[in-house]
Design an enzyme around this catalytic site. Structure first.
Site, PDB file in Angstrom:
ATOM      1  N   SER A   1       0.830  -1.206   0.000  1.00 52.13           N
ATOM      2  CA  SER A   1       0.000   0.000   0.000  1.00 52.13           C
ATOM      3  C   SER A   1       0.866   1.259   0.000  1.00 52.13           C
ATOM      4  O   SER A   1       1.676   1.443  -0.912  1.00 52.13           O
ATOM      5  CB  SER A   1      -0.976  -0.041   1.174  1.00 52.13           C
TER       6      SER A   1
ATOM      7  N   ASP B   1      -9.333  -5.455  -4.966  1.00 54.04           N
ATOM      8  CA  ASP B   1      -8.733  -4.281  -4.345  1.00 54.04           C
ATOM      9  C   ASP B   1      -9.122  -3.026  -5.129  1.00 54.04           C
ATOM     10  O   ASP B   1      -9.053  -3.008  -6.362  1.00 54.04           O
ATOM     11  CB  ASP B   1      -7.208  -4.447  -4.341  1.00 54.04           C
TER      12      ASP B   1
ATOM     13  N   HIS C   1      -7.660  -5.750  -0.637  1.00 56.24           N
ATOM     14  CA  HIS C   1      -6.442  -5.021  -0.303  1.00 56.24           C
ATOM     15  C   HIS C   1      -5.732  -5.635   0.902  1.00 56.24           C
ATOM     16  O   HIS C   1      -6.344  -5.887   1.935  1.00 56.24           O
ATOM     17  CB  HIS C   1      -6.815  -3.556  -0.029  1.00 56.24           C
TER      18      HIS C   1
END
Length: 323
Positions: free
Chosen positions: A163, A265, A297
């Site tokens: 991320s 995601d 995610h």
């Protein structure tokens, strides 16, 4: 956390709330796992302070049993959390890095950079670069940390992150390509479900994270995190957020990149866009992409023992260890 009667100014639930009196309420990633030598996990850990003036620190990971005649690949890891959450010391990342180090047989440095909103971006980039500089200062037997001096192979250095940490890994690799790393070989970077900007102003995020942030002028979805964490940004085409806007992209300072995306995601398309853009940028390295079906995610951090997380782990391990 202190109690407050103030109203919520920014609501990123279930992850983060910020109140009008300045109180920051982090809802995940606040626990601390103590470091341990010769842990039953098979991995030893210890914490180091890198920059006392800013508080930048890191957790180091080393297999309990290391052949003194063998140098191990060195991974510098940057955690995710929208530049605002978590640390190397919370169970989410401590457990993940422990598993990765054991599986890959590597040395790892997991960086604790300062978090927004108390320390807005670019603090995360500055701290992460300072940490990388500290790491590479140990090449040629120099530096003060014996785990790095005695066991790390500075010709096999990797950056990785998930991320926002994937975003940081990319940006540091660009900076390394422009400024150099003093003879240290940055072999590759692995960006897992990376947090990048979208293709264009019209490509609004497909999933709204309900983070209105109290600002009716901002677009819905994951972009709110960037606007909140970096209030001085030039916008969605800030080259730190959108690599396609970075004229230096072709100078990425490593020879290979692994991009990992997940089917469900909200950042999936952005990961694919990064892969495609990097491949057409004129950069001379090799870029691979792996997509995990049916997952969202950073699923691997919360379901580490599931089959798809194991497959993802094996792909990352192979990426680091393949010659």
């Amino acid at each position: 956390m202190d109690s407050t009667t103030a109203e919520v100014a920014y609501n990123f639930a279930p992850f983060l709330r910020v109140y009008t009196d300045g109180l920051v309420e982090r809802l995940i990633g606040t626990d601390v796992v103590p470091p341990a030598m010769n842990s039953e996990t098979g991995v030893s850990t210890k914490d180091v302070v890198i920059a006392p003036e800013t508080g930048v620190s890191a957790r180091l990971f080393k297999p309990n049993s290391v052949n003194p005649e063998k140098r191990l690949p060195l991974l510098v890891y940057f955690h995710g959390g929208g530049f605002s959450l978590c640390s190397p010391y919370c169970s989410i990342y401590h457990n993940y890095l422990t598993s990765l180090v054991l599986e890959a047989d590597i040395i790892a440095v997991s960086v604790a950079y300062r978090l927004a909103p108390e320390n807005p971006v670019p603090a995360a980039y500055e701290d992460s670069w300072a940490a990388l500089q500290w790491v590479v200062s140990h090449c040629n037997g120099q530096g003060s940390e014996p785990w790095l001096k005695d066991h790390a192979d500075f010709q096999r250095v990797f950056l990785a992150g998930d991320s926002a940490g994937g975003n940081i890994s990319h940006n540091l690799a660009v900076q390394a390509g422009v400024e150099g790393l003093g003879g240290v070989k940055l072999q590759g970077i692995c960006v897992v479900h990376p947090y990048f900007g979208r293709k264009s102003e019209d490509d609004v995020g497909k999933v709204d994270d309900n983070a209105s942030g109290g600002r009716p002028d901002v677009r819905p979805g994951v972009d709110n995190w960037w606007l909140y964490a970096c209030p001085t940004t030039s916008g969605f085409n800030d080259p730190r957020y959108n690599p396609a806007a970075d004229e230096r992209l072709w100078r990425l300072g490593c020879s290979k990149v692994l991009v990992c995306v997940a089917e469900k995601d909200a950042l999936r398309e952005r990961g694919w866009f990064y892969y495609e853009t990097l491949g057409k940028s004129g950069w001379s390295g090799e870029v691979e992409i792996m997509e995990t079906e049916g997952e969202g995610h950073v699923f691997h951090l919360f379901k580490p023992s599931c089959g798809r997380a194991v497959t993802l782990m094996k792909r990352i391990v192979s990426f680091i260890n393949q010659e």
